[in-house]
Design a protein around this motif. Structure first.
Motif, PDB file in Angstrom:
ATOM      1  N   SER A  60       1.778  13.580   3.084  1.00  0.00           N
ATOM      2  CA  SER A  60       2.674  14.552   3.698  1.00  0.00           C
ATOM      3  C   SER A  60       3.368  15.371   2.616  1.00  0.00           C
ATOM      4  CB  SER A  60       3.724  13.835   4.554  1.00  0.00           C
ATOM      5  OG  SER A  60       4.606  13.091   3.712  1.00  0.00           O
ATOM      6  N   PHE A  61       4.129  16.374   3.067  1.00  0.00           N
ATOM      7  CA  PHE A  61       4.874  17.200   2.112  1.00  0.00           C
ATOM      8  C   PHE A  61       5.867  16.346   1.330  1.00  0.00           C
ATOM      9  CE2 PHE A  61       8.659  19.721   1.089  1.00  0.00           C
ATOM     10  CZ  PHE A  61       8.094  20.688   0.270  1.00  0.00           C
ATOM     11  N   LEU A  62       6.474  15.362   2.004  1.00  0.00           N
ATOM     12  CA  LEU A  62       7.426  14.482   1.322  1.00  0.00           C
ATOM     13  C   LEU A  62       6.728  13.730   0.181  1.00  0.00           C
ATOM     14  CD1 LEU A  62      10.141  13.053   1.012  1.00  0.00           C
ATOM     15  CD2 LEU A  62       9.432  11.444   2.814  1.00  0.00           C
ATOM     16  N   ALA A  63       5.545  13.206   0.449  1.00  0.00           N
ATOM     17  CA  ALA A  63       4.811  12.476  -0.589  1.00  0.00           C
ATOM     18  C   ALA A  63       4.462  13.403  -1.756  1.00  0.00           C
ATOM     19  CB  ALA A  63       3.539  11.873  -0.005  1.00  0.00           C
ATOM     20  N   GLU A  64       4.021  14.603  -1.449  1.00  0.00           N
ATOM     21  CA  GLU A  64       3.663  15.549  -2.509  1.00  0.00           C
ATOM     22  C   GLU A  64       4.889  15.936  -3.327  1.00  0.00           C
ATOM     23  OE1 GLU A  64       1.766  18.734  -0.458  1.00  0.00           O
ATOM     24  OE2 GLU A  64      -0.187  17.729  -0.360  1.00  0.00           O
ATOM     25  N   SER A  65       6.049  16.078  -2.655  1.00  0.00           N
ATOM     26  CA  SER A  65       7.273  16.437  -3.380  1.00  0.00           C
ATOM     27  C   SER A  65       7.714  15.315  -4.311  1.00  0.00           C
ATOM     28  CB  SER A  65       8.400  16.773  -2.393  1.00  0.00           C
ATOM     29  OG  SER A  65       8.812  15.615  -1.686  1.00  0.00           O
ATOM     30  N   GLU A  66       7.311  14.090  -3.994  1.00  0.00           N
ATOM     31  CA  GLU A  66       7.626  12.939  -4.830  1.00  0.00           C
ATOM     32  C   GLU A  66       6.535  12.644  -5.854  1.00  0.00           C
ATOM     33  OE1 GLU A  66      10.298  10.424  -1.553  1.00  0.00           O
ATOM     34  OE2 GLU A  66       8.181   9.936  -1.870  1.00  0.00           O
ATOM     35  N   GLY A  67       5.507  13.493  -5.866  1.00  0.00           N
ATOM     36  CA  GLY A  67       4.419  13.315  -6.824  1.00  0.00           C
ATOM     37  C   GLY A  67       3.475  12.183  -6.480  1.00  0.00           C
ATOM     38  N   LEU A  68       3.434  11.780  -5.203  1.00  0.00           N
ATOM     39  CA  LEU A  68       2.576  10.676  -4.774  1.00  0.00           C
ATOM     40  C   LEU A  68       1.213  11.205  -4.321  1.00  0.00           C
ATOM     41  CD1 LEU A  68       5.150   8.616  -2.669  1.00  0.00           C
ATOM     42  CD2 LEU A  68       4.384   8.172  -5.013  1.00  0.00           C
ATOM     43  N   THR A  69       0.166  10.487  -4.659  1.00  0.00           N
ATOM     44  CA  THR A  69      -1.192  10.833  -4.258  1.00  0.00           C
ATOM     45  C   THR A  69      -1.692   9.823  -3.222  1.00  0.00           C
ATOM     46  OG1 THR A  69      -2.229   9.452  -5.959  1.00  0.00           O
ATOM     47  CG2 THR A  69      -1.633  11.725  -6.572  1.00  0.00           C
ATOM     48  N   SER A  70      -2.881  10.091  -2.699  1.00  0.00           N
ATOM     49  CA  SER A  70      -3.501   9.138  -1.758  1.00  0.00           C
ATOM     50  C   SER A  70      -3.659   7.773  -2.408  1.00  0.00           C
ATOM     51  CB  SER A  70      -4.860   9.668  -1.295  1.00  0.00           C
ATOM     52  OG  SER A  70      -4.714  10.850  -0.547  1.00  0.00           O
ATOM     53  N   ASP A  71      -4.013   7.750  -3.686  1.00  0.00           N
ATOM     54  CA  ASP A  71      -4.185   6.470  -4.387  1.00  0.00           C
ATOM     55  C   ASP A  71      -2.877   5.678  -4.422  1.00  0.00           C
ATOM     56  OD1 ASP A  71      -6.759   7.259  -4.774  1.00  0.00           O
ATOM     57  OD2 ASP A  71      -6.741   7.096  -6.956  1.00  0.00           O
ATOM     58  N   ASP A  72      -1.767   6.373  -4.646  1.00  0.00           N
ATOM     59  CA  ASP A  72      -0.470   5.691  -4.658  1.00  0.00           C
ATOM     60  C   ASP A  72      -0.163   5.089  -3.293  1.00  0.00           C
ATOM     61  OD1 ASP A  72       0.079   6.454  -7.345  1.00  0.00           O
ATOM     62  OD2 ASP A  72       0.733   8.427  -6.642  1.00  0.00           O
ATOM     63  N   LEU A  73      -0.489   5.820  -2.244  1.00  0.00           N
ATOM     64  CA  LEU A  73      -0.227   5.326  -0.894  1.00  0.00           C
ATOM     65  C   LEU A  73      -1.127   4.144  -0.561  1.00  0.00           C
ATOM     66  CD1 LEU A  73       0.126   8.818   0.825  1.00  0.00           C
ATOM     67  CD2 LEU A  73       1.971   7.227   0.252  1.00  0.00           C
ATOM     68  N   ILE A  74      -2.376   4.178  -1.042  1.00  0.00           N
ATOM     69  CA  ILE A  74      -3.288   3.051  -0.801  1.00  0.00           C
ATOM     70  C   ILE A  74      -2.804   1.813  -1.558  1.00  0.00           C
ATOM     71  CG2 ILE A  74      -5.649   2.205  -1.150  1.00  0.00           C
ATOM     72  CD1 ILE A  74      -6.555   5.144  -0.728  1.00  0.00           C
ATOM     73  N   ASP A  75      -2.274   2.002  -2.773  1.00  0.00           N
ATOM     74  CA  ASP A  75      -1.691   0.875  -3.507  1.00  0.00           C
ATOM     75  C   ASP A  75      -0.584   0.219  -2.682  1.00  0.00           C
ATOM     76  OD1 ASP A  75      -3.253   0.897  -5.807  1.00  0.00           O
ATOM     77  OD2 ASP A  75      -1.989   2.394  -6.796  1.00  0.00           O
ATOM     78  N   ARG A  76       0.222   1.058  -2.048  1.00  0.00           N
ATOM     79  CA  ARG A  76       1.320   0.542  -1.211  1.00  0.00           C
ATOM     80  C   ARG A  76       0.754  -0.236  -0.016  1.00  0.00           C
ATOM     81  NH1 ARG A  76       7.255   1.028  -1.233  1.00  0.00           N
ATOM     82  NH2 ARG A  76       7.886   0.500   0.896  1.00  0.00           N
ATOM     83  N   LEU A  77      -0.305   0.287   0.588  1.00  0.00           N
ATOM     84  CA  LEU A  77      -0.932  -0.404   1.720  1.00  0.00           C
ATOM     85  C   LEU A  77      -1.486  -1.755   1.297  1.00  0.00           C
ATOM     86  CD1 LEU A  77      -2.899   2.545   3.391  1.00  0.00           C
ATOM     87  CD2 LEU A  77      -0.729   1.569   4.137  1.00  0.00           C
ATOM     88  N   LEU A  78      -2.108  -1.794   0.121  1.00  0.00           N
ATOM     89  CA  LEU A  78      -2.686  -3.052  -0.361  1.00  0.00           C
ATOM     90  C   LEU A  78      -1.596  -4.088  -0.633  1.00  0.00           C
ATOM     91  CD1 LEU A  78      -5.418  -1.616  -2.778  1.00  0.00           C
ATOM     92  CD2 LEU A  78      -5.808  -2.815  -0.618  1.00  0.00           C
ATOM     93  N   GLU A  79      -0.417  -3.621  -1.014  1.00  0.00           N
ATOM     94  CA  GLU A  79       0.705  -4.543  -1.236  1.00  0.00           C
ATOM     95  C   GLU A  79       1.258  -5.073   0.085  1.00  0.00           C
ATOM     96  OE1 GLU A  79       3.640  -2.445  -3.438  1.00  0.00           O
ATOM     97  OE2 GLU A  79       2.429  -2.259  -5.253  1.00  0.00           O
ATOM     98  N   GLN A  80       1.265  -4.218   1.092  1.00  0.00           N
ATOM     99  CA  GLN A  80       1.931  -4.555   2.342  1.00  0.00           C
ATOM    100  C   GLN A  80       1.060  -5.349   3.324  1.00  0.00           C
ATOM    101  OE1 GLN A  80       3.257  -0.792   3.867  1.00  0.00           O
ATOM    102  NE2 GLN A  80       5.241  -0.922   2.829  1.00  0.00           N
ATOM    103  N   VAL A  81      -0.231  -5.012   3.365  1.00  0.00           N
ATOM    104  CA  VAL A  81      -1.117  -5.649   4.359  1.00  0.00           C
ATOM    105  C   VAL A  81      -1.589  -6.986   3.820  1.00  0.00           C
ATOM    106  CG1 VAL A  81      -3.225  -5.429   5.699  1.00  0.00           C
ATOM    107  CG2 VAL A  81      -1.826  -3.402   5.228  1.00  0.00           C
ATOM    108  N   SER A  82      -1.247  -8.038   4.512  1.00  0.00           N
ATOM    109  CA  SER A  82      -1.608  -9.386   4.051  1.00  0.00           C
ATOM    110  C   SER A  82      -3.086  -9.650   4.295  1.00  0.00           C
ATOM    111  CB  SER A  82      -0.773 -10.433   4.785  1.00  0.00           C
ATOM    112  OG  SER A  82      -1.027 -10.380   6.178  1.00  0.00           O
ATOM    113  N   GLU A  83      -3.674 -10.426   3.403  1.00  0.00           N
ATOM    114  CA  GLU A  83      -5.088 -10.781   3.559  1.00  0.00           C
ATOM    115  C   GLU A  83      -5.247 -11.864   4.614  1.00  0.00           C
ATOM    116  OE1 GLU A  83      -7.211 -11.579  -0.012  1.00  0.00           O
ATOM    117  OE2 GLU A  83      -6.270  -9.956  -1.137  1.00  0.00           O
TER     118      GLU A  83
END
Length: 315
Positions: A292-315
């Motif tokens: 989103s625009f918020l993520a882009e304004s914070e300098g976050l990429t899709s890879d950064d968001l996927i890293d967050r998902l991998l941290e949050q979603v339990s195996e």
């Protein structure tokens, strides 16, 4: 026997593209999973070299199209022409009628060319002058894209991005690997891959990939990971939801599982694991998640968001 051939193929490609073993394995995983690949990277890192090396290890037909702003759909798909001698229209096939198509700098082609390629990628068929023709099997589109040079480019629509099974990104080599690469590529003897697999053998391998077991826990993890990227879904964290415009659809879940099976086969294991899903997550999801625009304004990429998902979603 065929499995050993896959390992030989991988070794042949690694001789040509040094220090990019992970990228090679990702492309080969898509190759075995019968999926198309969009390879990104700045100029000079070996995107085209990788595709050509894989083509040389495969005895099928290979075609390359250099995508440019003046390219027309007929230049890729083919067209009908009038045969004066026979007094009838005949179909002249374009370069898409091959087993492996290199779409070099795909984002330089206008929308009408990209749309024409959609049918070939998804349906494995081409419509010319109202006549539908099937493409040969196996059929792969290996596309390259330069992410930094935007002048004279046409961003790929999300519908077409979703047709690519994987979106690997080639990055700069570590210093030690670059020293070895420069030494190996500036001498007289340069390695040349040799043909390893035929078309029918690849079709058998693709069938084997689908037979690799994926336990229920692996299927659940892949689906939960993709679902967590969708704003509005119950499993999507509010922090993530505010930073993703839209997330991965069901093709994302399918890509995670298929490529996990292919990765397991490449590594000689009897079934796909959650570690395989984690290893393929960025390549399978980065082109399916729009920050989103918020993520882009914070300098976050899709890879950064996927890293967050991998941290949050339990195996």
């Amino acid at each position: 026997m065929l499995f050993r051939s896959v390992l030989r193929l991988r070794d042949q490609v690694r001789k040509v593209l040094i220090g990019q073993d992970d990228i090679i394995d990702q492309v080969l995983a898509a190759f075995l999973a019968a999926g198309h690949v969009l390879i990104e990277g700045v100029p000079g890192l070996g995107k085209t070299l990788l595709v050509k090396a894989i083509a040389e290890t495969f005895s099928g037909d290979f075609a390359r199209v250099q995508f440019t702003p003046d390219l027309m759909p007929a230049d890729v798909m083919g067209h009908a022409m009038f045969n004066m001698k026979e007094q009838e229209f005949v179909i002249r096939k374009g370069p898409v009628f091959c087993n492996m198509l290199l779409a070099d700098e795909i984002n330089r082609a206008p929308a009408k060319v990209q749309s024409a390629l959609l049918e070939a990628m998804e349906e494995r068929q081409v419509t010319i002058a109202g006549e539908t023709r099937r493409l040969e099997s196996p059929f792969f589109v290996l596309a390259t894209q330069n992410p930094i040079e935007l002048e004279g480019t046409y961003p790929l629509p999300e519908a077409q991005l979703d047709r690519f099974l994987l979106n690997p990104v080639i990055r700069y080599l570590p210093e030690a690997d670059e020293i070895r690469m420069v030494g190996d590529t500036t001498g007289l003897d340069r390695p040349t891959p040799e043909p390893i697999l035929t078309g029918p053998e690849i079709l058998i391998l693709q069938s084997l990939v689908r037979q690799v077991p994926a336990p229920e826990s692996v299927l659940s993890y892949a689906v939960r990971l993709a679902s967590a990227s969708r704003p509005g879904e119950a499993g999507c964290d509010p922090w993530v939801a505010s930073r993703i415009k839209w997330g991965a659809g069901s093709r994302g879940s399918q890509a995670l599982v298929l490529c996990s099976k292919a990765r397991a086969l490449l590594e000689g294991r009897p079934n796909a694991s959650r570690e395989d899903v984690r290893a393929m997550a960025k390549s399978a999801l980065r082109h399916r998640i729009l920050p989103s625009f918020l993520a882009e304004s914070e300098g976050l990429t899709s890879d950064d968001l996927i890293d967050r998902l991998l941290e949050q979603v339990s195996e």
